[in-house]
Write a protein that holds these residues in place. Structure first.
Motif, PDB file in Angstrom:
ATOM      1  N   GLU A 351       0.808  -1.227   0.000  1.00 36.40           N
ATOM      2  CA  GLU A 351       0.000   0.000   0.000  1.00 36.40           C
ATOM      3  C   GLU A 351       0.840   1.276   0.000  1.00 36.40           C
ATOM      4  O   GLU A 351       0.304   2.381  -0.028  1.00 36.40           O
ATOM      5  CB  GLU A 351      -0.955   0.014   1.200  1.00 36.40           C
ATOM      6  N   LYS A 352       2.163   1.103   0.081  1.00 37.19           N
ATOM      7  CA  LYS A 352       3.093   2.242  -0.006  1.00 37.19           C
ATOM      8  C   LYS A 352       2.873   3.257   1.114  1.00 37.19           C
ATOM      9  O   LYS A 352       2.899   4.471   0.902  1.00 37.19           O
ATOM     10  CB  LYS A 352       2.979   2.928  -1.376  1.00 37.19           C
ATOM     11  N   VAL A 353       2.641   2.736   2.334  1.00 39.12           N
ATOM     12  CA  VAL A 353       2.564   3.576   3.529  1.00 39.12           C
ATOM     13  C   VAL A 353       3.707   3.172   4.459  1.00 39.12           C
ATOM     14  O   VAL A 353       3.820   1.999   4.834  1.00 39.12           O
ATOM     15  CB  VAL A 353       1.220   3.424   4.268  1.00 39.12           C
ATOM     16  N   ALA A 354       4.553   4.129   4.794  1.00 42.96           N
ATOM     17  CA  ALA A 354       5.725   3.849   5.628  1.00 42.96           C
ATOM     18  C   ALA A 354       5.469   4.275   7.068  1.00 42.96           C
ATOM     19  O   ALA A 354       5.302   5.468   7.353  1.00 42.96           O
ATOM     20  CB  ALA A 354       6.950   4.576   5.081  1.00 42.96           C
ATOM     21  N   LEU A 355       5.409   3.295   7.970  1.00 49.04           N
ATOM     22  CA  LEU A 355       5.307   3.524   9.406  1.00 49.04           C
ATOM     23  C   LEU A 355       6.602   3.055  10.059  1.00 49.04           C
ATOM     24  O   LEU A 355       7.373   2.296   9.470  1.00 49.04           O
ATOM     25  CB  LEU A 355       4.124   2.737   9.998  1.00 49.04           C
ATOM     26  N   VAL A 356       6.830   3.463  11.294  1.00 53.94           N
ATOM     27  CA  VAL A 356       8.023   3.025  12.009  1.00 53.94           C
ATOM     28  C   VAL A 356       7.633   1.925  12.989  1.00 53.94           C
ATOM     29  O   VAL A 356       6.767   2.139  13.845  1.00 53.94           O
ATOM     30  CB  VAL A 356       8.682   4.195  12.770  1.00 53.94           C
TER      31      VAL A 356
END
Length: 400
Positions: A351-356
């Motif tokens: 989904e191309k969402v970057a979380l840490v």
């Protein structure tokens, strides 16, 4: 050639790993939404930029005193008096290359081999590593989510040994955004006084609070706590000056003198023009600071509402900083993952969402989301996360 043991003991940064992957996907042309930023997305206020330019035009480009220019030290002392009612003299202040450098230098002058520092988890990723670099031992205390991830006197008391030298308090917190109340700090302070512990009070997010509560520094609660506290702060978050690298420490003059001596042999001095910019930040209007805080508050309210509507996502609403730290263990399980780190990696890929991942902060069931980006991007990120979970959940059910 073998590297020094102190470097070999460092834990690789999960933040850097996910950031590198997100950048690689962007370079390939993908529409990546990055929610890992640890900095405001606003530019530095114009009057600060102009002050730095003016200092260069006036030839103020040479070495400065290692501990910072006197005018900036005085402005910091004035700020502490006005904001917290705390009185410091210039020999109790060191200006550093960001708050991170203040912490690093403090641990270097404070710790002997084997000395212990109590670090409540979730923690900012560099706390344990900086303690280890000073040959100290970070003692991690796992706090409870239903207690808003806060250290309690009971947890602190149980962690103290003959080797305990200090405890870190971070309020508002990175990564949780939670704040300690005056009463909570007083209770922790009693334990610290009882055992003679130095308190490292990281207050870098003190200007970014979204409730009616006021920031309380543990140093302002009593003379004893004032004497046992080193306050860490800076202009990076409050004035959107992350790249300027100006932080500071305040406290016991003997400790500050040692920190200044060490800085003189390691960095010489903070960048001169950046110091004059910081001076303008503390002497100038807080109009832009308040505008930024108001924008962050709106983003927090919207993003929190969107997140708690997502299946399997549970999130305490924070009071400060610019992060949300939801528990996504159930969401990961719904999607067929045993580890949240794997869920984060696949979310980025699909989904191309970057979380840490929260594992880097000592809390593997959580993730950190920064809302230092536009509301449109935050809303789209929430849509993608929800879609990812629903899609994965459907796939899991079909396979069953």
């Amino acid at each position: 050639m073998d590297l020094a043991q102190r470097v070999q003991s460092l834990t690789p940064s999960s933040t850097l790993a996910i950031t590198a992957k997100a950048k690689a996907l962007k370079a390939e042309g993908h529409d990546v939404i990055g929610l890992g930023a640890g900095e405001p997305d606003f530019n530095t206020p114009e009057h600060i930029i102009e002050a730095a330019k003016r200092s260069m035009d006036e030839g103020l480009t040479k070495y400065t005193p290692s501990g910072g220019i006197p005018d900036l030290k005085e402005a910091i002392c004035k700020k502490m008096k006005e904001d917290q009612g705390l009185t410091y003299s210039q020999d109790q202040v060191i200006v550093t290359i960001g708050a991170k450098h203040a912490l690093f230098t403090l641990f270097q002058v404070l710790l002997n081999k084997g000395d212990e520092v109590v670090v409540p988890a979730p923690y900012w990723v560099s706390y344990p590593e900086q303690v280890k670099l000073a040959e100290g031992k970070p003692v991690i205390i796992q706090t409870e989510e239903d207690q808003q991830f806060k250290l309690t006197p009971e947890l602190l008391e149980r962690a103290i040994t003959d080797q305990t030298k200090a405890v870190i308090i971070n309020s508002p917190s990175n990564p949780t955004g939670m704040m300690y109340t005056k009463e909570e700090l007083e209770a922790i302070g009693e334990v610290c006084i009882k055992h003679g512990l130095l308190i490292v009070s990281d207050e870098i997010y003190e200007k970014l609070i979204y409730t009616e509560e006021e920031h309380v520094s543990i140093a302002q609660l009593s003379e004893e706590l004032y004497n046992q506290t080193i306050v860490i702060n800076g202009v990076s978050k409050s004035h959107s000056m992350t790249g300027w690298r100006i932080g500071y420490a305040l406290g016991n003059s003997k400790i500050i003198k040692a920190m200044t001596s060490m800085a003189s042999h390691s960095t010489s001095n903070p960048t001169s023009s950046a110091q004059y910019g910081a001076l303008a930040a503390y002497r100038g209007s807080n109009k832009e600071v308040e505008e930024m805080r108001t924008a962050f508050k709106e983003r927090l309210n919207k993003l929190h509402t969107w997140l708690v509507d997502i299946p399997g996502v549970h999130c305490e609403k924070p009071k400060g900083a610019f992060y949300l730290f939801p528990n996504v263990k159930e969401a990961a399980s719904i999607c067929g993952f045993d580890q949240v780190d794997d869920w984060v990696k696949t979310l980025l890929e699909e989904e191309k969402v970057a979380l840490v991942p929260g594992s880097g902060f000592g809390s593997p069931d959580n993730v950190r989301l920064s809302y230092a980006t536009s509301i449109d991007q935050l809303e789209e990120a929430a849509v993608r996360i929800k879609r990812f979970i629903e899609k994965r959940n459907s796939r899991e059910n079909m396979e069953v």
